[in-house]
Design a protein around this motif. Structure first.
Motif, mmCIF file in Angstrom:
data_model
loop_
_atom_site.group_PDB
_atom_site.id
_atom_site.type_symbol
_atom_site.label_atom_id
_atom_site.label_comp_id
_atom_site.label_asym_id
_atom_site.label_seq_id
_atom_site.Cartn_x
_atom_site.Cartn_y
_atom_site.Cartn_z
ATOM 1 N N PHE A 1 0.829 -1.219 0.000
ATOM 2 C CA PHE A 1 0.000 0.000 0.000
ATOM 3 C C PHE A 1 0.857 1.261 0.000
ATOM 4 O O PHE A 1 0.335 2.364 -0.003
ATOM 5 C CB PHE A 1 -0.897 0.000 1.255
ATOM 6 C CG PHE A 1 -0.132 -0.408 2.490
ATOM 7 C CD1 PHE A 1 0.636 0.502 3.172
ATOM 8 C CD2 PHE A 1 -0.117 -1.744 2.914
ATOM 9 C CE1 PHE A 1 1.380 0.114 4.273
ATOM 10 C CE2 PHE A 1 0.624 -2.140 4.025
ATOM 11 C CZ PHE A 1 1.376 -1.199 4.707
ATOM 12 N N GLY B 1 8.814 8.585 8.093
ATOM 13 C CA GLY B 1 8.847 9.052 6.709
ATOM 14 C C GLY B 1 9.270 7.914 5.784
ATOM 15 O O GLY B 1 9.014 6.743 6.054
ATOM 16 N N GLY C 1 11.323 5.048 4.106
ATOM 17 C CA GLY C 1 12.358 4.118 4.546
ATOM 18 C C GLY C 1 11.985 3.339 5.787
ATOM 19 O O GLY C 1 11.003 3.636 6.474
ATOM 20 N N GLU C 2 12.783 2.315 6.067
ATOM 21 C CA GLU C 2 12.581 1.484 7.255
ATOM 22 C C GLU C 2 13.749 1.779 8.213
ATOM 23 O O GLU C 2 14.889 1.375 7.955
ATOM 24 C CB GLU C 2 12.549 0.005 6.841
ATOM 25 C CG GLU C 2 12.666 -1.005 7.967
ATOM 26 C CD GLU C 2 11.708 -0.755 9.137
ATOM 27 O OE1 GLU C 2 10.513 -0.538 8.932
ATOM 28 O OE2 GLU C 2 12.196 -0.766 10.278
ATOM 29 N N SER D 1 9.015 4.101 14.006
ATOM 30 C CA SER D 1 8.028 3.152 13.486
ATOM 31 C C SER D 1 8.730 2.114 12.614
ATOM 32 O O SER D 1 9.566 2.456 11.780
ATOM 33 C CB SER D 1 6.998 3.938 12.665
ATOM 34 O OG SER D 1 6.043 3.076 12.117
ATOM 35 N N SER E 1 4.136 -1.232 12.725
ATOM 36 C CA SER E 1 3.144 -1.180 11.653
ATOM 37 C C SER E 1 2.575 -2.584 11.484
ATOM 38 O O SER E 1 3.203 -3.443 10.875
ATOM 39 C CB SER E 1 3.808 -0.714 10.355
ATOM 40 O OG SER E 1 4.257 0.602 10.524
ATOM 41 N N HIS F 1 -1.108 -3.613 10.768
ATOM 42 C CA HIS F 1 -1.964 -3.537 9.567
ATOM 43 C C HIS F 1 -2.777 -4.784 9.228
ATOM 44 O O HIS F 1 -3.566 -4.756 8.275
ATOM 45 C CB HIS F 1 -1.163 -3.126 8.318
ATOM 46 C CG HIS F 1 -0.395 -1.856 8.464
ATOM 47 N ND1 HIS F 1 -0.827 -0.789 9.214
ATOM 48 C CD2 HIS F 1 0.800 -1.466 7.954
ATOM 49 C CE1 HIS F 1 0.065 0.188 9.154
ATOM 50 N NE2 HIS F 1 1.057 -0.194 8.404
ATOM 51 N N ASN G 1 -4.141 5.922 2.796
ATOM 52 C CA ASN G 1 -4.044 6.954 1.762
ATOM 53 C C ASN G 1 -3.948 6.227 0.439
ATOM 54 O O ASN G 1 -3.077 5.371 0.263
ATOM 55 C CB ASN G 1 -2.785 7.800 1.978
ATOM 56 C CG ASN G 1 -2.910 8.701 3.187
ATOM 57 O OD1 ASN G 1 -3.886 9.424 3.323
ATOM 58 N ND2 ASN G 1 -1.936 8.633 4.071
#
Ligand code: SAH
Length: 361
Positions: A126, A165, A167-168, A199, A222, A224, A304
């Motif tokens: 996503f 933002g 990247g991991e 995150s 995260s 989900h 989003n």
């Protein structure tokens, strides 16, 4: 602003990545007294270039120009929300690559969302940031540089940082840890660990490494999806670290640090936002943390929509119903307020449109 194309390839010192101790050692190697590090470290954190360090002897400034690299991310594009004043920056780095940072205003202060890599290799279905893969990791100086550049440009003080933002962050582990220590340093930007959250998509081994470093930051996972089947379908990382291993690492993290973990849950219409998904989510969290005393907190956000992913947003009612169900099961559920809705929603989209030469949405 000078863009230095040689940062990564020549042997000059990336001075903004140095800790005060390393800076002292560097000045010692130049035959300079130790107090130079104490002078220079806070100036770098304010974003001053060598030419602006007028309290240093001129010849020393010349030596630093020659032996060091100091560049801040350059503002390539800046979008300011008319709704809530959120500022979305597209920053250009010394090698021409771009990243995004977002400055959000809250009652308790200003929060900056920063990128940790140029692109991402985690492949979440996503997410716009991962579409072109990972280009490279960001250096500690480039992580810090986003905070410095945003403060300089906006004239506002950043009091909170979220590593959410592009990247991991745990896939750029060493640089991120160094950045956290630098940004927290009392002689530098002095942003408290409790004002920083990180995150991750769930690199369980790195979560354990983070616990070992034991910094009192807030960790967000995260999540989900409530089942391995559903999660693997949208997050390839789940094949490597299935839910059981992720939750085991989270339990260790909580037991080691005592820090509450929050779970991010992006609602995708018809995929993971149904009542049965809410039930499965409550079941799996309650079971995973049973007996640990860990408070359970889920942040809900409607996806989003990213072109080409085929995922769509559900209704406001669906997210409210999802939250109400979790609350009923004793799980704190926050529906995230969407800031900067008019300045390009999903993270990574501004960079993508810049890379493709498209006008942003
Ligand atoms: N790699 C880290 C941090 C970057 S993503 C991580 O995975 O946590 C920051 C958050 O935005 C993550 O929770 C991510 O899953 C979420 N996200 C990514 N794309 C999104 C989208 N299109 N809609 C809603 N949330 C999204």
């Amino acid at each position: 602003m000078t863009i230095n194309p040689t940062l990564a390839v020549d042997d000059r010192v990336d001075i903004l990545s140095l800790t005060p101790d390393e800076l002292s050692a560097f000045f010692a190697s130049l035959g300079q007294p130790a107090y130079r590090a104490k002078q220079v470290f806070p100036l770098l954190a304010r974003g001053l270039g060598f030419a602006e360090m007028t309290n240093l002897p001129k010849n020393l400034r010349g030596i630093l120009e020659e032996k060091c690299v100091f560049t801040l991310p350059a503002v390539e594009k800046k979008l300011v929300s008319r709704i809530d004043g959120t500022i979305k920056y597209l920053f250009r780095l010394h090698d021409g690559t771009c990243i995004e940072s977002v400055l959000m205003h809250y009652e308790h202060g200003n929060s900056l969302c920063i990128s940790s890599q140029v692109g991402c290799r985690m492949g979440c279905r996503f997410c716009a940031s991962t579409i072109g893969g990972k280009v490279r990791d960001l250096l500690p100086s480039e992580l810090l540089g986003q905070v410095i550049a945003a403060q300089k440009d906006s004239g506002e003080r950043v009091s909170n940082i979220v590593m959410m933002g592009i990247g991991e962050p745990l896939d750029n582990f060493d640089n991120v840890i160094r950045f956290l220590q630098l940004v927290n340093h009392e002689a530098g930007l002095c942003i408290g660990y409790r004002h920083i959250s990180l995150s991750t998509c769930g690199l369980a081994d790195r979560i354990r490494d983070l616990a070992a470093v034991d910094l009192p930051i807030t960790l967000s996972i995260s999540l989900h999806a409530p089942t391995d089947e559903q999660r693997s379908a949208i997050m390839p990382v789940n094949n490597r670290y299935p839910l059981a291993s992720l939750f085991a690492a989270c339990r260790d993290y909580y037991q080691k640090t005592g820090r509450r973990i929050s779970f991010e849950y992006t609602l995708i219409a018809g995929k993971n936002d149904r009542e049965e998904d809410a039930r499965a989510l409550a079941d799996c969290l309650i079971q995973a943390f049973h007996g640990t005393g860990a408070p359970l907190h889920v942040n809900l956000i409607r996806v989003n929509e990213v072109e080409g992913t085929g995922f769509s947003r559900g209704t406001r009612e669906s997210v409210n119903a999802f939250a109400a169900y979790l609350e009923k099961r004793g799980i704190v559920a926050t529906v995230r307020r969407r800031l900067g809705a008019d300045v390009n929603a999903a993270c990574g989209q501004l960079r993508r449109s810049a890379a493709e030469g498209k006008p942003e949405a």
